[in-house]
Design a protein around this motif. Structure first.
Motif, PDB file in Angstrom:
ATOM      1  N   GLN A 204       0.915  -1.235   0.209  1.00  0.00           N
ATOM      2  CA  GLN A 204       0.112  -0.232  -0.045  1.00  0.00           C
ATOM      3  C   GLN A 204       0.931   1.194   0.032  1.00  0.00           C
TER       4      GLN A 204
ATOM      5  N   MET B  14       3.346   6.213   5.154  1.00  0.00           N
ATOM      6  CA  MET B  14       2.019   6.360   4.488  1.00  0.00           C
ATOM      7  C   MET B  14       1.388   7.576   5.250  1.00  0.00           C
TER       8      MET B  14
ATOM      9  N   GLU C 260      -8.162   5.803  -2.668  1.00  0.00           N
ATOM     10  CA  GLU C 260      -6.906   5.613  -2.225  1.00  0.00           C
ATOM     11  C   GLU C 260      -6.566   5.968  -0.697  1.00  0.00           C
TER      12      GLU C 260
ATOM     13  N   THR D 153      -5.673   3.358   2.644  1.00  0.00           N
ATOM     14  CA  THR D 153      -4.623   3.492   3.448  1.00  0.00           C
ATOM     15  C   THR D 153      -5.020   4.047   4.792  1.00  0.00           C
TER      16      THR D 153
END
Length: 303
Positions: free
Chosen positions: A106, A200, A226, A230
């Motif tokens: 990811q 992230m 997205e 996440t």
């Protein structure tokens, strides 16, 4: 039968039932969307692997303790102890590896186009299924030695000072070859999850700073698929890391404190089973939220 044994047995049985139901529902719902949706979702194989591993972990960790407390007996036998504990170790190892893969992949997916990770985006789908298969093979190999050191518990006083009492089985206490490779695997995976999670978080923050001046009539920056994915993975990794660390703390206490009580095994097992029980419901909730917001956006007339 003591009231304590009945309560613990019911708690573990309920945890298994809820967890297996949640993971099964997620696999069924995800399988339906997999075939009905035309959009490519590269994380599907990893998520399905995590749910299948969750079911294995729930059964091999929870069932022996539930039956032990409800029947108050040693029912597995020597071969049963070896098989159950081996599956438990393989499932636990595969769970931490696939969660690490989920976090790492990811991080690659949301990486900016100018970053060094961007070049892996196109080739990423080709590596997902082989990576899952390699995780199974790797964990099955490094956990093979565990079967040599697990023995049947004959009676309630059969555990010696050189052995760890697991209630339904015994395990030798000092095992370098049993600990070193799984410990290295766990340290590397937890470290990878930690750094990819930080990456992230910073990527989402930079993304938010870049798009906050854009006004959308449909989706805010926080509702982009997205970003939602996440955020879900970050929550999932956080729950896994917390449950894993607490469970490891209890396990280390059981290993190094010779006269530790039997409650340590019960509490450690319960905590380690929290992630496979909670995670499918978290994912179902997040996927439902994302689907509803996308449908609302699609149905809204564009002026």
């Amino acid at each position: 039968m003591y009231l304590y044994n009945i309560v613990v047995g019911i708690v573990f049985s309920s945890q298994i039932a809820v967890g297996v139901f949640g993971n099964s529902c997620f696999i069924c719902c995800f399988g339906f969307t997999w075939f009905s949706s035309h959009r490519s979702r590269p994380m599907k194989p990893i998520l399905v692997q995590i749910m299948l591993t969750n079911i294995i972990v729930l059964f091999v960790q929870g069932c022996p303790l539930a039956l032990f407390h409800l029947q108050k007996g040693y029912f597995l036998g020597n071969a049963g102890c070896k098989m159950v504990f081996y599956l438990h170790r393989v499932g636990r190892g595969h769970s931490i590896c696939t969660t690490c893969l989920l976090s790492a992949f990811q991080a690659i997916i949301i990486s900016p186009s100018h970053s060094s990770l961007a070049k892996f985006k196109v080739r990423l789908p080709k590596f997902i299924r082989p990576s899952c298969l390699l995780c199974w093979i790797f964990n099955m190999i490094i956990e093979m030695s565990v079967t040599k050191y697990i023995t049947e518990t004959k009676s309630i006083n059969s555990s010696h000072r050189s052995e760890i009492d697991l209630l339904y089985c015994n395990m030798e206490r000092a095992l370098k070859e049993l600990i070193i490779f799984p410990s290295l695997r766990d340290i590397l995976c937890v470290g990878c999850m930690f750094f990819t999670s930080i990456y992230m978080v910073f990527s989402l923050y930079r993304h938010h700073q870049r798009v906050q001046h854009i006004h959308s009539t449909c989706l805010s920056p926080r509702t982009f698929p997205e970003v939602k994915a996440t955020q879900t993975i970050l929550v999932l990794v956080s729950i896994f890391a917390i449950a894993y660390c607490i469970s490891c703390g209890f396990s280390l206490y059981k290993v190094y404190v010779i006269h530790s009580g039997a409650w340590i095994v019960t509490v450690s097992t319960f905590i380690s089973m929290c992630f496979p029980t909670i995670s499918p419901f978290l994912l179902i909730h997040r996927v439902t939220q994302t689907s509803n917001s996308c449908c609302a956006c699609w149905q809204r007339p564009h002026l």
